[in-house]
Each structure stands twice: as C-alpha cells, then as structure tokens.
Design a protein around this motif. Structure first.
Motif, short mmCIF file in Angstrom:
data_model
loop_
_atom_site.label_atom_id
_atom_site.label_comp_id
_atom_site.label_asym_id
_atom_site.label_seq_id
_atom_site.Cartn_x
_atom_site.Cartn_y
_atom_site.Cartn_z
N TYR A 6 0.82 -1.21 0.00
CA TYR A 6 0.00 0.00 0.00
C TYR A 6 0.85 1.26 0.00
CZ TYR A 6 -4.13 -2.82 0.45
OH TYR A 6 -5.14 -3.73 0.20
N ALA A 7 1.99 1.21 0.66
CA ALA A 7 2.91 2.36 0.63
C ALA A 7 3.43 2.56 -0.79
CB ALA A 7 4.06 2.15 1.61
N SER A 8 3.79 1.47 -1.47
CA SER A 8 4.27 1.57 -2.85
C SER A 8 3.17 2.05 -3.77
CB SER A 8 4.78 0.21 -3.33
OG SER A 8 5.91 -0.19 -2.59
N LEU A 9 1.97 1.53 -3.60
CA LEU A 9 0.84 1.98 -4.41
C LEU A 9 0.60 3.47 -4.20
CD1 LEU A 9 -1.55 1.46 -6.30
CD2 LEU A 9 -2.87 0.76 -4.29
N GLY A 10 0.71 3.92 -2.96
CA GLY A 10 0.54 5.34 -2.66
C GLY A 10 1.56 6.20 -3.38
N ARG A 11 2.80 5.72 -3.44
CA ARG A 11 3.84 6.47 -4.18
C ARG A 11 3.50 6.56 -5.66
NH1 ARG A 11 7.03 3.89 -0.27
NH2 ARG A 11 7.52 2.13 -1.64
N PHE A 12 2.99 5.46 -6.22
CA PHE A 12 2.57 5.50 -7.63
C PHE A 12 1.42 6.48 -7.82
CE2 PHE A 12 4.42 1.10 -7.99
CZ PHE A 12 5.42 1.45 -8.88
N LEU A 13 0.45 6.46 -6.91
CA LEU A 13 -0.69 7.38 -7.03
C LEU A 13 -0.21 8.83 -7.00
CD1 LEU A 13 -3.32 5.60 -4.76
CD2 LEU A 13 -3.40 5.85 -7.26
N ARG A 14 0.70 9.14 -6.09
CA ARG A 14 1.24 10.50 -5.99
C ARG A 14 1.97 10.88 -7.28
NH1 ARG A 14 4.40 10.11 -1.68
NH2 ARG A 14 2.73 10.74 -0.30
N GLN A 15 2.80 9.97 -7.77
CA GLN A 15 3.56 10.21 -9.00
C GLN A 15 2.60 10.47 -10.18
OE1 GLN A 15 6.23 7.01 -10.03
NE2 GLN A 15 6.22 7.58 -12.18
N PHE A 16 1.58 9.64 -10.32
CA PHE A 16 0.63 9.81 -11.42
C PHE A 16 -0.13 11.13 -11.30
CE2 PHE A 16 0.34 4.93 -11.67
CZ PHE A 16 1.34 4.88 -12.62
N ARG A 17 -0.49 11.52 -10.06
CA ARG A 17 -1.20 12.79 -9.86
C ARG A 17 -0.32 13.96 -10.27
NH1 ARG A 17 -0.54 16.29 -6.07
NH2 ARG A 17 0.37 14.86 -4.53
N ALA A 20 0.04 14.23 -13.90
CA ALA A 20 -1.19 14.75 -14.49
C ALA A 20 -1.32 16.26 -14.26
CB ALA A 20 -2.40 14.02 -13.93
N GLY A 21 -0.41 16.83 -13.46
CA GLY A 21 -0.42 18.26 -13.21
C GLY A 21 -1.50 18.71 -12.25
N LEU A 22 -1.87 17.83 -11.32
CA LEU A 22 -2.96 18.13 -10.40
C LEU A 22 -2.45 18.24 -8.96
CD1 LEU A 22 -5.54 15.52 -11.73
CD2 LEU A 22 -5.58 17.98 -12.13
N THR A 23 -3.02 19.17 -8.23
CA THR A 23 -2.79 19.23 -6.79
C THR A 23 -3.67 18.17 -6.13
OG1 THR A 23 -4.58 20.79 -6.37
CG2 THR A 23 -2.39 21.74 -6.90
N GLN A 24 -3.43 17.91 -4.85
CA GLN A 24 -4.31 16.98 -4.15
C GLN A 24 -5.74 17.49 -4.12
OE1 GLN A 24 -2.43 16.35 -0.31
NE2 GLN A 24 -1.49 14.45 -1.02
#
Length: 72
Positions: A6-17, A20-24
C-alpha cells in the motif's frame, strides 16, 4: 496485501497525480474524495477501493492497475 504494497501503491498514485499536473485538492475534486483522503491513500495510511483505482486511471490517464499488478 501488506502495508509495504500500500505504501508503494501510494507512491505511484502521488507520481501519477503530479504527472497529471494536479494538486491533491484538484485531484480529490475530480475523484470525488476529500484532499485528506487522497493524502491518506498516497501515504499508504488508507487502502483505496478497486473503484477508486479504476477512476484514478481515468483521471490520471495512467496504468494504475498495471502498477498494482507489479506489486503483488
């Protein structure tokens, strides 16, 4: 899945966001969740649903599920 996945998945999600040029805040609005929930997913503190991951693929235009497959 264990917490490391889940930590690794979270890093991928952050990277993809970021790619994509998006803030949280912006991504959360597009994904229908609060910024704090998205931050929890990105930090591996919460486990995203399959529905969320599929929507994230569309919003981020990224292969989120493919990255998840590499982790398991």
């Amino acid at each position: 899945m264990d917490n490391d996945i889940y930590a690794s998945l979270g890093r991928f999600l952050r990277q993809f966001r970021i790619e994509a040029g998006l803030t949280q805040e912006e991504a959360g609005a597009k994904l229908g969740i609060d910024r704090s929930t998205l931050a929890s997913f990105e930090n591996g503190r919460r486990r995203p649903s399959v529905e969320f991951l599929l929507l994230a693929e569309k919003v981020y235009k990224a292969d989120v599920i493919g990255e998840l497959r590499k982790l398991v």
